[in-house]
Design a protein around this motif. Structure first.
Motif, PDB file in Angstrom:
ATOM      1  N   PRO A 152      25.251  20.029  44.947  1.00  0.00           N
ATOM      2  CA  PRO A 152      25.211  21.387  44.398  1.00  0.00           C
ATOM      3  C   PRO A 152      25.959  21.539  43.075  1.00  0.00           C
ATOM      4  N   LEU A 153      26.812  20.569  42.746  1.00  0.00           N
ATOM      5  CA  LEU A 153      27.630  20.698  41.523  1.00  0.00           C
ATOM      6  C   LEU A 153      27.503  19.439  40.691  1.00  0.00           C
ATOM      7  N   SER A 154      26.336  19.241  40.082  1.00  0.00           N
ATOM      8  CA  SER A 154      26.216  18.017  39.293  1.00  0.00           C
ATOM      9  C   SER A 154      25.687  18.238  37.886  1.00  0.00           C
ATOM     10  N   ASP A 158      28.335  23.932  29.497  1.00  0.00           N
ATOM     11  CA  ASP A 158      29.253  24.283  28.411  1.00  0.00           C
ATOM     12  C   ASP A 158      29.354  25.799  28.326  1.00  0.00           C
ATOM     13  N   PRO A 159      30.447  26.309  27.765  1.00  0.00           N
ATOM     14  CA  PRO A 159      30.517  27.769  27.622  1.00  0.00           C
ATOM     15  C   PRO A 159      29.532  28.244  26.558  1.00  0.00           C
ATOM     16  N   ASP A 160      29.112  29.470  26.739  1.00  0.00           N
ATOM     17  CA  ASP A 160      28.151  30.055  25.833  1.00  0.00           C
ATOM     18  C   ASP A 160      28.902  30.646  24.628  1.00  0.00           C
ATOM     19  N   ILE A 161      29.480  29.761  23.823  1.00  0.00           N
ATOM     20  CA  ILE A 161      30.305  30.226  22.693  1.00  0.00           C
ATOM     21  C   ILE A 161      29.802  29.520  21.434  1.00  0.00           C
ATOM     22  N   PRO A 162      29.567  30.254  20.346  1.00  0.00           N
ATOM     23  CA  PRO A 162      29.080  29.569  19.140  1.00  0.00           C
ATOM     24  C   PRO A 162      30.145  28.663  18.521  1.00  0.00           C
ATOM     25  N   VAL A 191      42.485  25.374  27.033  1.00  0.00           N
ATOM     26  CA  VAL A 191      41.602  25.225  28.197  1.00  0.00           C
ATOM     27  C   VAL A 191      40.763  26.488  28.315  1.00  0.00           C
ATOM     28  N   ILE A 192      39.447  26.321  28.408  1.00  0.00           N
ATOM     29  CA  ILE A 192      38.572  27.470  28.711  1.00  0.00           C
ATOM     30  C   ILE A 192      38.088  27.290  30.144  1.00  0.00           C
ATOM     31  N   GLY A 193      38.305  28.301  30.958  1.00  0.00           N
ATOM     32  CA  GLY A 193      37.854  28.241  32.348  1.00  0.00           C
ATOM     33  C   GLY A 193      39.019  28.296  33.312  1.00  0.00           C
ATOM     34  N   SER A 196      38.339  26.841  40.016  1.00  0.00           N
ATOM     35  CA  SER A 196      39.109  25.788  40.699  1.00  0.00           C
ATOM     36  C   SER A 196      39.488  24.660  39.739  1.00  0.00           C
ATOM     37  N   THR A 197      38.528  24.272  38.885  1.00  0.00           N
ATOM     38  CA  THR A 197      38.761  23.138  37.988  1.00  0.00           C
ATOM     39  C   THR A 197      39.845  23.454  36.970  1.00  0.00           C
ATOM     40  N   GLY A 198      39.692  24.596  36.291  1.00  0.00           N
ATOM     41  CA  GLY A 198      40.669  24.993  35.279  1.00  0.00           C
ATOM     42  C   GLY A 198      42.060  25.096  35.891  1.00  0.00           C
ATOM     43  N   ARG A 217      38.931  34.396  31.065  1.00  0.00           N
ATOM     44  CA  ARG A 217      38.048  35.581  31.070  1.00  0.00           C
ATOM     45  C   ARG A 217      38.201  36.305  32.406  1.00  0.00           C
ATOM     46  N   THR A 218      37.914  35.578  33.521  1.00  0.00           N
ATOM     47  CA  THR A 218      38.073  36.196  34.846  1.00  0.00           C
ATOM     48  C   THR A 218      39.150  35.438  35.613  1.00  0.00           C
ATOM     49  N   PRO A 219      40.234  36.106  35.989  1.00  0.00           N
ATOM     50  CA  PRO A 219      41.224  35.385  36.804  1.00  0.00           C
ATOM     51  C   PRO A 219      40.682  35.116  38.204  1.00  0.00           C
ATOM     52  N   THR A 500      29.630  35.015  40.176  1.00  0.00           N
ATOM     53  CA  THR A 500      30.054  33.615  40.264  1.00  0.00           C
ATOM     54  C   THR A 500      28.849  32.682  40.267  1.00  0.00           C
ATOM     55  N   TRP A 501      29.162  31.386  40.298  1.00  0.00           N
ATOM     56  CA  TRP A 501      28.082  30.391  40.405  1.00  0.00           C
ATOM     57  C   TRP A 501      27.418  30.481  41.766  1.00  0.00           C
ATOM     58  N   TRP A 502      28.104  31.032  42.751  1.00  0.00           N
ATOM     59  CA  TRP A 502      27.511  31.191  44.076  1.00  0.00           C
ATOM     60  C   TRP A 502      26.272  32.088  44.027  1.00  0.00           C
ATOM     61  N   ALA A 505      25.390  33.854  38.649  1.00  0.00           N
ATOM     62  CA  ALA A 505      25.740  34.748  37.547  1.00  0.00           C
ATOM     63  C   ALA A 505      26.306  34.023  36.332  1.00  0.00           C
ATOM     64  N   ASN A 506      26.672  32.744  36.507  1.00  0.00           N
ATOM     65  CA  ASN A 506      27.336  32.040  35.401  1.00  0.00           C
ATOM     66  C   ASN A 506      26.355  31.362  34.448  1.00  0.00           C
ATOM     67  N   VAL A 507      25.052  31.453  34.737  1.00  0.00           N
ATOM     68  CA  VAL A 507      24.076  30.802  33.851  1.00  0.00           C
ATOM     69  C   VAL A 507      23.092  31.864  33.350  1.00  0.00           C
TER      70      VAL A 507
HETATM   71  P1  NA7 Z   1      33.622  27.917  37.978  1.00  0.00           P
HETATM   72  O1  NA7 Z   1      34.266  28.335  39.225  1.00  0.00           O
HETATM   73  O2  NA7 Z   1      32.224  28.330  37.720  1.00  0.00           O
HETATM   74  O3  NA7 Z   1      34.563  28.420  36.795  1.00  0.00           O
HETATM   75  C1  NA7 Z   1      34.151  28.367  35.452  1.00  0.00           C
HETATM   76  C2  NA7 Z   1      35.174  29.099  34.612  1.00  0.00           C
HETATM   77  O4  NA7 Z   1      34.777  29.026  33.236  1.00  0.00           O
HETATM   78  C3  NA7 Z   1      35.272  30.575  34.957  1.00  0.00           C
HETATM   79  O5  NA7 Z   1      36.623  30.962  34.901  1.00  0.00           O
HETATM   80  C4  NA7 Z   1      34.479  31.227  33.822  1.00  0.00           C
HETATM   81  O6  NA7 Z   1      34.827  32.547  33.547  1.00  0.00           O
HETATM   82  C5  NA7 Z   1      34.853  30.327  32.672  1.00  0.00           C
HETATM   83  N1  NA7 Z   1      33.932  30.464  31.557  1.00  0.00           N
HETATM   84  C6  NA7 Z   1      32.640  30.074  31.489  1.00  0.00           C
HETATM   85  N2  NA7 Z   1      32.123  30.414  30.288  1.00  0.00           N
HETATM   86  C7  NA7 Z   1      33.120  31.021  29.599  1.00  0.00           C
HETATM   87  C8  NA7 Z   1      33.200  31.589  28.312  1.00  0.00           C
HETATM   88  N3  NA7 Z   1      32.160  31.603  27.487  1.00  0.00           N
HETATM   89  N4  NA7 Z   1      34.377  32.142  27.932  1.00  0.00           N
HETATM   90  C9  NA7 Z   1      35.447  32.137  28.754  1.00  0.00           C
HETATM   91  N5  NA7 Z   1      35.429  31.603  29.987  1.00  0.00           N
HETATM   92  C10 NA7 Z   1      34.276  31.057  30.400  1.00  0.00           C
HETATM   93  O7  NA7 Z   1      33.649  26.324  37.814  1.00  0.00           O
HETATM   94  P2  NA7 Z   1      34.736  25.284  38.330  1.00  0.00           P
HETATM   95  O8  NA7 Z   1      34.352  23.975  37.750  1.00  0.00           O
HETATM   96  O9  NA7 Z   1      36.112  25.762  38.095  1.00  0.00           O
HETATM   97  O10 NA7 Z   1      34.550  25.263  39.875  1.00  0.00           O
HETATM   98  C11 NA7 Z   1      33.273  24.961  40.447  1.00  0.00           C
HETATM   99  C12 NA7 Z   1      33.446  24.505  41.851  1.00  0.00           C
HETATM  100  O11 NA7 Z   1      33.905  23.153  41.895  1.00  0.00           O
HETATM  101  C13 NA7 Z   1      34.469  25.235  42.647  1.00  0.00           C
HETATM  102  O12 NA7 Z   1      34.052  26.489  43.032  1.00  0.00           O
HETATM  103  C14 NA7 Z   1      34.734  24.279  43.783  1.00  0.00           C
HETATM  104  O13 NA7 Z   1      33.727  24.411  44.755  1.00  0.00           O
HETATM  105  C15 NA7 Z   1      34.628  22.935  43.121  1.00  0.00           C
HETATM  106  P3  NA7 Z   1      33.925  33.751  34.195  1.00  0.00           P
HETATM  107  O14 NA7 Z   1      34.193  33.668  35.654  1.00  0.00           O
HETATM  108  O15 NA7 Z   1      32.481  33.424  33.872  1.00  0.00           O
HETATM  109  O16 NA7 Z   1      34.404  34.966  33.525  1.00  0.00           O
END
Ligand code: NA7
Length: 550
Positions: A152-154, A158-162, A191-193, A196-198, A217-219, A500-502, A505-507
């Motif tokens: 499910p996670l492969s 990348d972030p959607d940032i220019p 670090v962006i993100g 769990s990974t960040g 962006r989202t805590p 969330t990715w669940w 919403a993240n794509v």
């Molecule tokens: P996640 O949980 O999808 O987290 C991705 C993070 O990246 C999340 O905080 C996002 O913020 C952030 N993000 C993505 N795009 C941006 C941009 N453009 N600007 C700022 N921040 C951004 O992925 P993980 O790898 O941490 O975890 C995935 C799974 O791996 C985890 O749930 C475990 O099962 C193991 P957002 O939430 O979109 O505001």
């Protein structure tokens, strides 16, 4: 049983096997072992140069599994579980990868995997009853059965940032981490993100970097992991009880051994609820999820637990403004993947660690020198993306999969993934997915799910072999009924209330919705078992023959 013949193809011909397995993560490794053990000629295809799947790729600093190592390991072989000894309650990536290698060596799996190879397309041949797959090495493989163990996670995102391509410093992606050591000393690292990974990266490199800038962006809510070494007596005790532990995992909603309470939150008086939460905080791990039965069903109960965790964040983080920015709001706790940490909030008490609150100060672009937010540019030597995955469906849609009557998977799933049990799809005979997007997928222990799914697929193949039939697919009605159940359960769950990715919403442009089975692994298992006990009444075998006879 079955053919067990390998025809070496003449030039231009396909390599013929019985089962094609895509992926060498824990699902693919077990699949290869299982089908090979049934006497089926099985070949695995893997993009990496060795086994391990997500644990092969994710070598970022601090990478660790947040399920207990005793649970997050194979149960199919008593020899393996007796021979392997975990050193920590929650294993780090190097140990998990070492475990994958140990299993691969022990079962001699590598000889049947083609590494450094990607499948580029897979097409069902109705005349021959085979899947024909092409690879980026130019090879063609044919197999009556195709098993997607793509995980499910492969597919990293990348972030959607220019401006990403403009950055002149070191750019690192969590999911494609270099295999050589990386130094942070004296560097300005961004670090962006903060998923769990960040969180794992930040707490690990905060003390090592010259300056660390976290662009949040989202805590996320994160709870104490309370990781520790496992002592020899405990390990011996666990090994002794492994059969019972595995059985408990199979009968548990999370696929783990820890029991889940049947006690609703408000069935207890406030002082006792508080006591339980304090205890869960001290115990660590995912204890919180198990202490009340209705945290994902009752918003008021969920709010109280979220308030409790926010209070803890306030107690740990010294700077009031930083603490406030780190407190998640606006979505239920556990509706984003709950994270476990060792020192995440404490890291923000360090003078070299800075939180950039991108809700109030959004990222505008990536520049040659760093990141520009609305308030100005932060210069960086190194930028790390921990920005997640195109999860659940990404890997299955990354290449062309074409089923019966030329239906493409991309078309079938244009409004979101549908299948029966996440494992089989109407219109795609003899195609199986391990931990697919309409099963419990990311909501339960992926090794427990993988073992279950592979065993179920093996039973189906055995049934077909005995019945002398060549193709199978679920009926459209059965698939619709399953998806209706998945949707009904999702409707009552608070999980769907966070972006969330669940829920996809993240794509950008991805169909939105909670398509995983939230009823718990144990219930999922019951459904799958019933299908078998009912003599696979919800499936069509040898469809062509049946239509001809009708
Ligand atoms: P996640 O949980 O999808 O987290 C991705 C993070 O990246 C999340 O905080 C996002 O913020 C952030 N993000 C993505 N795009 C941006 C941009 N453009 N600007 C700022 N921040 C951004 O992925 P993980 O790898 O941490 O975890 C995935 C799974 O791996 C985890 O749930 C475990 O099962 C193991 P957002 O939430 O979109 O505001």
């Amino acid at each position: 049983m079955s053919t067990n013949q390998t025809a070496t193809p003449a030039e231009g011909q396909a390599t013929r096997v019985d089962v094609l397995v895509v992926g060498a993560g824990f699902g693919g490794m077990y699949a290869l072992y299982k089908f090979r053990g049934m006497g089926l000629k099985t070949v695995g295809i893997e993009a990496g140069d060795d086994v391990g799947g997500v644990w092969y790729w994710n070598r970022y600093p601090g990478a660790r599994c947040d399920l207990m190592s005793i649970d997050y390991s194979y149960g199919f072989s008593d020899e393996i579980q007796q021979e392997w000894t975990w050193s920590e309650q929650f294993a780090a990536q190097p140990e998990i990868l070492a475990y994958a290698n140990f299993v691969a060596d022990r079962l001699d799996l590598r000889k049947d995997f083609k590494f450094n190879t990607r499948v580029t397309s897979a097409r069902w041949d109705e005349e021959q009853n085979v899947w024909r797959a092409t690879t980026d090495a130019g090879e063609v493989l044919e197999a009556p059965y195709c098993v997607m163990a793509t995980g499910p996670l492969s597919i990293p995102k990348d972030p959607d940032i220019p401006g990403i391509e403009r950055f002149k410093g070191e750019l690192l992606r969590a999911q494609k981490w270099p295999h050589t050591p990386v130094s942070y000393a004296g560097k300005r690292v961004g670090v962006i993100g903060t998923g769990s990974t960040g969180i794992q990266i930040i707490q690990e490199i905060g003390p090592q970097a010259g300056e660390l800038f976290v662009f949040q962006r989202t805590p996320s809510f994160t709870l104490p992991m309370r990781n520790h070494d496992l002592d020899a007596d405990y390990v011996a005790e666990m090994k002794h009880h492994y059969p019972a532990i595995r059985e408990a995992c199979r009968n548990n909603p999370t696929g783990g051994a820890r029991p889940i309470s049947t006690r609703p939150f408000f069935s207890l008086p406030p002082t006792q609820r508080r006591q339980l939460m304090e205890q869960a905080w001290i115990n660590g791990g995912h204890t919180f999820l198990g202490i009340f039965s209705d945290l994902m069903l009752n918003q008021d109960a969920n709010d109280e637990v979220a308030d409790f965790v926010r209070e803890k964040i306030g107690e740990i983080v010294k700077d009031a403004k930083t603490a406030e920015a780190l407190k998640p709001r606006g979505y239920p706790i556990f509706a984003r993947r709950p994270c476990l940490d060792t020192s995440y909030y404490e890291t923000y008490n360090r003078e070299n660690v800075h939180l950039v609150d991108c809700k109030n100060d959004p990222i505008v672009e990536i520049t040659e020198k760093g990141i520009r937010t609305q308030s100005g540019e932060t210069e960086l030597d190194m930028l790390i993306f921990a920005t997640g995955y195109d999860a659940l469906t990404g890997a299955l849609l990354a290449f062309d999969v074409t089923g019966r009557d030329g239906i493409s998977l991309k078309d079938k799933w244009k409004d979101g993934p549908t299948s029966l049990y996440g494992m089989m799809l109407n219109g795609f005979p003899n195609l199986f997915a391990v931990s697919g997007p309409n099963g419990p997928a990311a909501l339960a222990n992926l090794i427990t799910i993988a073992e279950h799914d592979v065993d179920w697929i093996a039973d189906m193949i055995t049934h077909m072999d005995r019945a002398g039939v060549k193709s199978v697919e679920p009926t459209q009605q059965a698939e619709d009924a399953w998806m209706k159940l998945v949707a009904q359960l999702a409707e009552h769950s608070l999980i769907r209330k966070a972006n969330t990715w669940w829920v996809g919403a993240n794509v950008k442009g991805k169909p939105q919705g909670l398509t995983m089975f939230v009823g718990g692994f144990n219930k999922y298992r019951d459904h799958c078992l019933k299908a078998k006990q009912d003599g696979y009444a919800d499936f069509v075998f040898d469809r062509e023959k049946q239509s001809a006879a009708a």
